[in-house]
Design a protein around this motif. Structure first.
Motif, PDB file in Angstrom:
ATOM      1  N   GLY A  98       0.522  -2.068  -6.968  1.00  0.00           N
ATOM      2  CA  GLY A  98      -0.249  -2.721  -5.902  1.00  0.00           C
ATOM      3  C   GLY A  98      -0.588  -4.170  -6.202  1.00  0.00           C
ATOM      4  O   GLY A  98      -0.115  -5.086  -5.518  1.00  0.00           O
ATOM      5  N   LEU A 118       0.850  -1.182   0.000  1.00  0.00           N
ATOM      6  CA  LEU A 118       0.000   0.000   0.000  1.00  0.00           C
ATOM      7  C   LEU A 118       0.888   1.235   0.000  1.00  0.00           C
ATOM      8  O   LEU A 118       1.600   1.487   0.953  1.00  0.00           O
ATOM      9  CB  LEU A 118      -0.897  -0.038   1.231  1.00  0.00           C
ATOM     10  CG  LEU A 118      -2.191   0.745   1.170  1.00  0.00           C
ATOM     11  CD1 LEU A 118      -3.027   0.284  -0.003  1.00  0.00           C
ATOM     12  CD2 LEU A 118      -2.953   0.575   2.454  1.00  0.00           C
ATOM     13  N   MET A 132      -1.898   1.537  -9.976  1.00  0.00           N
ATOM     14  CA  MET A 132      -2.381   0.629  -8.937  1.00  0.00           C
ATOM     15  C   MET A 132      -2.170  -0.812  -9.377  1.00  0.00           C
ATOM     16  O   MET A 132      -1.801  -1.667  -8.585  1.00  0.00           O
ATOM     17  CB  MET A 132      -3.866   0.880  -8.707  1.00  0.00           C
ATOM     18  CG  MET A 132      -4.311   0.548  -7.315  1.00  0.00           C
ATOM     19  SD  MET A 132      -4.038   1.937  -6.240  1.00  0.00           S
ATOM     20  CE  MET A 132      -5.592   2.759  -6.404  1.00  0.00           C
ATOM     21  N   CYS A 187      -7.262  -1.281  -3.011  1.00  0.00           N
ATOM     22  CA  CYS A 187      -6.811  -0.873  -4.335  1.00  0.00           C
ATOM     23  C   CYS A 187      -8.011  -0.680  -5.273  1.00  0.00           C
ATOM     24  O   CYS A 187      -8.110   0.328  -5.975  1.00  0.00           O
ATOM     25  CB  CYS A 187      -5.882  -1.911  -4.946  1.00  0.00           C
ATOM     26  SG  CYS A 187      -4.219  -1.856  -4.278  1.00  0.00           S
TER      27      CYS A 187
END
Lengths: 500, 327
Positions: free
Chosen positions: A215, A39, A211, A399
């Motif tokens: 992520g 994160l 992302m 996310c």
């Protein structure tokens, strides 16, 4: 004296109970997400953006900025204690920080990281306060030709400083540039590579792309790892570094601060580039480079200061030119627009309390971070004991929420998942996603400004060399390309990162 | 994805149960509108010019109707994504579109394949506000009115910036070129802010943009307003001359309105329109006049239809004449 009166205006604006609270909250949240692997500040700021709609603009910006530099701090804690970079900029912190922890000097390592960052943060705040005004004057002289040359320099720097294989870095930049072509072309109004999907006509969503690549890909890659982490909680040792440690760290901290401050200002710069460059520099300057990777305090102190200084000075292009230098700054532009503040040179004159307030809050945020990080290390470490099988699904959900909330689009969530798988392949192939993201952000801006400059000059390409600022920037680009092509420099660059 | 749908399904079942309960409790629900929050789809991102018009109205309407009016920003593709979503929404009086001159009048000419029909898919509720397009110049440009500008354009090339291809600013610029015969080169930007920055720095000489985005610079003396495109002068900048007064036949405006999915009951449309006219004089809405917007807009339904018809014709022609179509 003007500097002092400006800073006091800023502190006046910040020193309200509400603003102090949001500054603290931002620093706390930032530290938390920095400690949590996967994160990052991009995801967090995207997620918290809607929460800040109801706040006054200054409070909202203070909190978002706090998250950003808080994450730089938090990332170091995890890197030092468990060899997990909570943040991409703390990858180098793992090298020597973790080695120090294994030698039972985790306390000294954490202490040096915190103090070095605080020093760098303070110095960078002063630099922004002192140099922002002249830079704003300068910024209006940047037309399309100058922006093009500046972006070009940013791209070259991204390739030069990316770690790992040189050709892979170029390939990733090229891929980023290609992805940046998707959407309606600003100059001609023609749709490119949209496959008739209206969702793609404004281009690939930046948040979905980042992302996914960072992520989701990170989570996928970690699924392969067995849960076997060494946690050095028992023996953190004294938190205060010894006098000898401080003496050894002093010069690297100074150099890291300078280097980080300079690189942060460049578009395409920021914390990640700063920490990698500082590590290279320290290793090259060391009398005995073989100590690096085995607990050399210089290899920890330099990059730690550099990433914090870079994180902070990357606000300069945003505040004075309205030009975001990295993903987090791009989100800050969005945040400012929502609050009716158009980033650009006029912010300083039209909203001085906002401008100087944000700057003053940076120093306060750094102060809060020292207060937080030193005593709370025990708690952060306990958070890491949350098993991955519980942690990762939660992170994945966050996310998706973050991507969806940007424009209420399910398509973008699917896109993020798609880029998650692509990012996983990149990890397997040893390709850094950071140059791709920089190519993606800088490419379209570069093309737009190139074509606009040509339109304004009526097709005369010499405009890039006859305008002095543009010419200087292009000369720097050429120098950097020559340096890259010089075999010895390339070799030095590669050995510097072999431990990584 | 399937998990997602499963979740939506479960939520839907719970919601259905709730609605059933409400319907039982209030059998005359049809007569009382609104009984739950109203969703207003804003087809542009939060913080943009459309959002700036939407928020004060949403706030005032929430207070007036005693039900929250919730904005949902669904930006993308010049507003077509949000407009298409609104067109496909249930016509139950709880989902509306904040349509713009772009989504309702320009896009049909601009996009060859539009995912919605601005005429057949919507009922017009009300026009909220309009903004004249201003022609502004860098103060270093030696022209303070249209006649001097025309003379200057004979001597050297002049460039005008806009917020992008097919925006009201760009098309008004094209209409001005046709009506006045002044030769200008169009330089498109990605939104108002970067264009304004290049204009302030003197990299371009002129810009056509809705008044509210450049008003602050004009008032600060950093830009000069050569003309505005409204029929009459505006309260926010009384000194500004209109194109018509300067002898150039250009009259345009960017505007924003509320539109309902086509099958929405007439009674609800009428009730919503009444509420909109009811909040026009509230302080939050009145504040829009200070930033350069006009709140006096056509009101009865016949005038509204005539207005929309004329707008589609005018902008459609401007798009075709300028060759700005997207393909």
């Amino acid at each position: 004296m003007e500097l002092l009166s400006n800073l006091s205006l800023g502190f006046d604006a910040v020193l309200t109970f509400q603003n102090l609270w949001y500054c603290f909250l931002g620093a706390l949240l930032g530290t938390l997400i920095g400690v949590l692997p996967g994160l990052g500040p991009v995801a967090t700021i995207a997620m918290l953006l809607p929460v800040t709609y109801g706040l006054p603009p200054l409070s909202a910006l203070i909190m978002l900025a706090g998250i950003y530099y808080g994450a730089q701090y938090g990332g170091s804690t995890t890197a030092i204690l468990v060899n997990l970079p909570g943040e991409s900029s703390s990858v180098v912190t793992c090298l020597d920080g973790y080695a120090m922890a294994r030698q039972g000097r985790a306390g000294a390592a954490l202490g040096i990281a915190a103090l070095g960052s605080f020093f760098a943060g303070t110095a960078a705040t002063l630099l922004i306060a002192a140099a922002a005004s002249p830079l704003a004057e300068f910024a209006l002289r940047f037309g399309p030709a100058e922006y093009f040359s500046l972006m070009f320099l940013g791209l070259i720097t991204a390739v030069a400083l990316a770690h790992g294989d040189f050709f892979k870095a170029i390939a990733m930049v090229a891929l980023g540039l290609t992805l940046g072509l998707v959407g309606i072309d600003v100059n001609s109004g023609v749709e490119r590579f949209t496959f008739g999907l209206p969702e793609l006509s404004d281009g690939v969503s930046f948040v979905a792309l980042s992302m996914g690549l960072f992520g989701v890909a990170e989570i996928l890659a970690n699924l392969e790892l067995r849960e076997k982490r060494e946690v050095f909680t028992q023996n953190i040792g004294s938190l205060l570094p010894s006098r000898q440690d401080l003496r050894a760290a002093f010069k690297p901290v100074l150099r890291g601060t300078l280097l980080g401050s300079a690189l942060g200002i460049l578009p395409g710069g920021g914390a990640v580039l700063s920490s990698f460059t500082s590590y290279t520099l320290e290793k090259r300057l060391a009398k005995d480079p073989s100590r690096f990777g085995k607990g050399a305090i210089e290899g920890l102190a330099g990059p730690e200061s550099a990433n914090n200084a870079g994180a902070q000075t990357s606000f300069i292009p945003l505040l004075v030119m309205g030009l975001p230098s990295n993903a987090v700054m791009a989100l800050m532009v969005g945040a400012m627009m929502i609050h009716g503040v158009v980033p650009g040179p006029q912010v300083m004159t039209e909203r001085p309390e906002l401008f100087w307030g944000l700057i003053a809050s940076m120093w306060l945020g750094n102060f809060f971070l020292v207060l937080l990080n030193l005593p709370l290390i025990g708690i952060w470490v306990r958070l890491l004991k949350v098993p991955y099988r519980l942690l990762y699904p939660v992170v994945l959900v966050f996310c998706c929420v973050g991507v969806y909330s940007v424009s209420n689009s399910v398509f973008d969530v699917g896109l993020a998942l798609f880029f998650g798988f692509v990012g996983y392949l990149f990890l397997k192939l040893g390709c850094e996603p950071a140059p791709l993201l920089l190519g993606f952000v800088l490419g379209p801006m570069m093309e737009e400004n190139l074509r606009r400059a040509m339109l304004l000059a009526r097709g005369d390409a010499s405009v890039f060399f006859t305008r002095p600022i543009s010419c200087t920037l292009l000369v720097l680009c050429i120098a950097l390309i020559l340096l890259l092509a010089w075999p010895q420099a390339r070799k030095a660059r590669e050995t510097a990162f072999q431990e990584g | 994805m399937t998990k997602d749908q499963g979740m939506t399904h479960r939520v839907a079942i719970v919601l259905l149960g709730l609605f059933a309960a409400i319907a039982h409790a209030a059998p005359e629900a049809q007569a009382v509108w609104p009984t739950r929050p109203i969703k207003l789809i804003v087809p542009f991102p939060a913080g943009g010019p459309t959002d700036i018009v939407a928020r004060p109205f949403a706030e005032a309407l929430s207070a007036f109707l005693k039900q929250p009016v919730v904005l949902e920003n669904r930006g993308g593709a010049g507003g077509t994504i949000g407009a298409a979503a609104a067109a496909k929404s249930a016509p139950d009086g709880y989902t509306f579109l904040l349509g713009t001159v772009g989504t309702q009048a320009i896009n049909p000419a601009l996009y060859p394949k539009l995912a919605y029909n601005p005429v057949k898919d919507f009922k017009t509720v009300a026009i909220l506000a309009a903004a004249p397009v201003a022609l502004v110049a860098n103060p270093a440009v030696p022209a303070s009115n249209i006649a001097e500008l025309a003379a200057l354009a004979e001597k050297r090339p002049l460039r005008f910036g806009s917020a992008g291809n097919g925006t009201p600013g760009h098309l008004t610029g094209e209409l001005f070129k046709t009506a006045s015969g002044v030769a200008l080169t169009h330089v498109p930007y990605r939104g108002s802010a970067p264009a304004a920055q290049d204009l302030l720095g003197g990299h371009i000489e002129l810009m056509f943009d809705p008044l509210q985005s450049v008003l602050a610079y004009v008032k600060a003396g950093k830009l000069q307003a050569l003309a505005i495109s409204s029929a009459q002068s505006v309260a926010a900048l009384p000194s500004a001359v209109t194109f018509l007064q300067a002898g150039v036949k250009v009259e345009t405006a960017a505007w924003w309105g509320i539109f309902a999915p086509a099958e929405t009951p007439d009674a609800i449309v009428a009730q919503f329109a009444k509420a909109i006219y009811g909040v026009r004089d509230t302080a939050v809405v009145k504040a829009l006049e200070d930033i350069g917007l006009l709140l006096q807009t056509p009101r009865d339904s016949r005038q509204l239809e005539e207005f929309l018809l004329a707008e589609r014709e005018k902008w459609g022609k401007a798009v075709r004449d300028s060759g700005a179509g997207i393909d």
